[in-house]
Design a protein around this motif. Structure first.
Motif, short mmCIF file in Angstrom:
data_model
loop_
_atom_site.label_atom_id
_atom_site.label_comp_id
_atom_site.label_asym_id
_atom_site.label_seq_id
_atom_site.Cartn_x
_atom_site.Cartn_y
_atom_site.Cartn_z
N LYS A 50 36.46 -15.21 56.22
CA LYS A 50 37.05 -13.90 56.51
C LYS A 50 38.13 -13.60 55.48
CE LYS A 50 37.60 -13.22 61.20
NZ LYS A 50 36.35 -12.79 61.84
N LYS A 51 38.00 -12.47 54.81
CA LYS A 51 39.00 -12.10 53.80
C LYS A 51 39.78 -10.87 54.25
CE LYS A 51 40.45 -9.65 50.13
NZ LYS A 51 40.52 -8.21 49.90
N PHE A 52 41.09 -10.95 54.12
CA PHE A 52 41.94 -9.81 54.49
C PHE A 52 42.74 -9.34 53.28
CE2 PHE A 52 40.97 -12.11 58.30
CZ PHE A 52 40.74 -11.11 59.24
N ARG A 72 42.73 -7.72 39.03
CA ARG A 72 43.19 -7.00 40.22
C ARG A 72 42.06 -6.84 41.23
NH1 ARG A 72 48.08 -4.50 40.16
NH2 ARG A 72 47.83 -4.89 42.38
N GLY A 73 42.39 -7.09 42.48
CA GLY A 73 41.38 -7.00 43.53
C GLY A 73 40.53 -8.25 43.65
N GLY A 74 40.90 -9.31 42.93
CA GLY A 74 40.05 -10.49 42.81
C GLY A 74 39.91 -11.35 44.05
N SER A 75 40.69 -11.09 45.09
CA SER A 75 40.56 -11.90 46.30
C SER A 75 39.17 -11.78 46.93
CB SER A 75 41.60 -11.47 47.35
OG SER A 75 42.88 -11.71 46.86
N ASP A 76 38.55 -10.64 46.78
CA ASP A 76 37.18 -10.47 47.29
C ASP A 76 36.27 -11.52 46.65
OD1 ASP A 76 38.05 -8.20 48.60
OD2 ASP A 76 37.36 -6.83 47.04
N THR A 77 36.47 -11.71 45.35
CA THR A 77 35.62 -12.64 44.62
C THR A 77 35.88 -14.08 45.10
OG1 THR A 77 35.57 -11.15 42.74
CG2 THR A 77 34.99 -13.43 42.30
N ALA A 96 34.98 2.79 42.88
CA ALA A 96 35.13 2.83 44.34
C ALA A 96 35.94 1.60 44.72
CB ALA A 96 33.77 2.82 45.02
N GLY A 97 37.19 1.78 45.13
CA GLY A 97 38.13 0.67 45.26
C GLY A 97 37.79 -0.37 46.30
N VAL A 98 36.74 -0.18 47.06
CA VAL A 98 36.58 -1.00 48.25
C VAL A 98 36.24 -2.48 48.00
CG1 VAL A 98 34.34 0.06 48.64
CG2 VAL A 98 35.40 -1.14 50.48
MG MG Z 1 40.86 -4.98 47.30
#
Ligand code: MG
Ligand code: ASP
Length: 402
Positions: free
Chosen positions: A5-7, A149-154, A207-209
């Motif tokens: 689970k990623k937040f 930036r945004g790399g936590s999804d990865t 798309a920033g999602v």
């Molecule tokens: Mg993000």
């Protein structure tokens, strides 16, 4: 079941939210699942750290930037473990060093190479919830790196892949993937499902999602993703290989305001010039997007292309340095531009999609600066002031509204 689970930052932005996330993870844990949690830095922490660094040294090395930025995620995982502890559930936080998440050494934009799962497995066996820092890695010099930036999804997708997780849930502050950013397009609709390819193009188009590399990785390892809200229990959007419903002609419109257009003028119209120009950029790890070359006249030609706005100054400096080598007479940069893209798997087999998009822009009196297309995507560059209007016009034209 093993669940990753990623937040995101907003979801852990303050004490109440940290506890809400903790409860949500504990609910799965109490059903008997193994739970691995990946967190971003709290709220706007990463932006604030970047601002602080700029005050001290606007040209700080990327290595030191990563050393600084990794503290954001480290703070949130430790606080989360404490919150779970306070709720009486055994939990442990781990950073990239402790897990051993190895990456390349490209600071600020490192790529994951391998992840050691031993430590995580051991902690799970001891019935703990394992909370891992997103966004960061360690390189061969034992230095911290970040994934962009945004790399936590990865990080989350990579962990789901190596741990063979049964589910990978990405929690964010929106309810899922929409046909357009609902903050800009009021009647945007939430998609039930979307293919990896479409999601990848949408993510790359701004798309920033989701982080685009996370989608690439999900596709490569067949990790089924669910994007859902951390604030409510709504179903979210499933990202997978094939969707069950009919392929949509266009499934989404994306806007990227962070583009800049570079124009290199008066180049010699002969072989090897484009090669020289783009080799310089490649060597400096600059990502180039739309490329346009004019038809040569009087033995000269112009080449325009778009880059990330943040890299625009560096690109101009690089090209100025090499002006004679690339035979340029002038280098121009315009930052007040935005990219508007449509993405849809159905485009492949349906002609007329581009015409319809251009008609929508024309009807709104919006001028197109540049165009680029792929199999399932069409992107136009417009003036930044027209960006949001363009997005709405196109969204309407394709009937994507609710
Ligand atoms: Mg993000
Ligand atoms: N904290 C990092 C960022 O703001 C990584 C992330 O949130 O995914 O970009």
């Amino acid at each position: 079941m093993l669940i990753v689970k990623k937040f995101g930052g907003t979801s852990v932005g303050n004490k109440e939210r940290i506890f809400r996330v903790a409860q949500r993870c504990i609910a799965d844990y109490q059903k008997g699942h193994e739970v691995v949690v990946v967190l971003s830095a709290m709220g706007k922490t990463t932006d604030e750290l970047i601002a602080k660094a700029r005050e001290i040294n606007p040209h700080a090395s990327k290595r030191e930037m990563d050393m600084l930025l990794t503290t954001g995620e480290q703070t949130s995982v430790a606080l989360m473990a404490m919150a779970m502890g306070a709720l009486g559930v055994p939990a442990i936080s781990l950073n990239a060093f402790q897990v051993q998440m190895n990456t390349t050494s490209r600071y600020g934009n490192a790529h994951l190479k391998n992840i050691d799962t031993d430590r995580i497995r051991r902690e799970l066996e001891q019935h703990k919830i394992v909370i891992v820092t997103g966004f960061q890695g360690v390189d061969k010099y034992d230095d911290y790196t970040t994934l962009g930036r945004g790399g936590s999804d990865t990080t989350a997708v990579a962990l789901a892949a190596v741990l063979h997780a049964d589910a990978c849930e990405i929690f964010t502050d929106v309810d899922g993937v929409y046909t357009a950013d609902p903050r800009i397009v009021k009647n945007a609709r939430k998609l039930k499902e979307i293919t990896y390819d479409e999601m990848l193009d949408l993510a790359t188009a701004g798309a920033g999602v989701l982080h685009n590399r996370s989608v690439e990785m999900a596709k490569k390892y067949g990790v089924k993703l669910v994007v859902r809200s951390s604030l409510n229990e709504s179903e979210g959007t499933v990202v997978k290989e094939e969707v069950d419903v009919e392929k949509m002609l266009v499934s989404g419109v994306a806007l990227d305001k962070k583009a800049a257009r570079i124009s290199v003028m008066g180049l010699k119209d002969e072989p090897g010039i484009a090669f020289r120009l783009f080799q310089i950029l490649a060597k400096n790890n600059i990502n180039v997007d739309i490329i346009l070359q004019s038809i040569g006249r009087d033995n000269t030609k112009d080449i325009s292309f778009t880059v990330d706005e943040e890299e625009a100054d560096e690109v101009v400096a690089l090209l100025e340095e090499n002006k004679t080598r690339i035979t340029a007479t002038e280098i121009k940069c315009k930052k007040e531009v935005a990219k508007v893209s449509i993405v849809g798997a159905g485009m492949m087999s349906n002609p007329g999609v581009a015409a319809k998009m251009f008609e929508a822009l024309y009807s709104s009196g919006i001028n197109i600066n540049m165009i680029s297309t792929s199999e399932i995507r069409i992107t136009v560059l417009v003036d930044i002031k027209d960006g949001e209007r363009a997005m709405n016009a196109i969204h309407d034209a394709f009937g994507l509204a609710e």
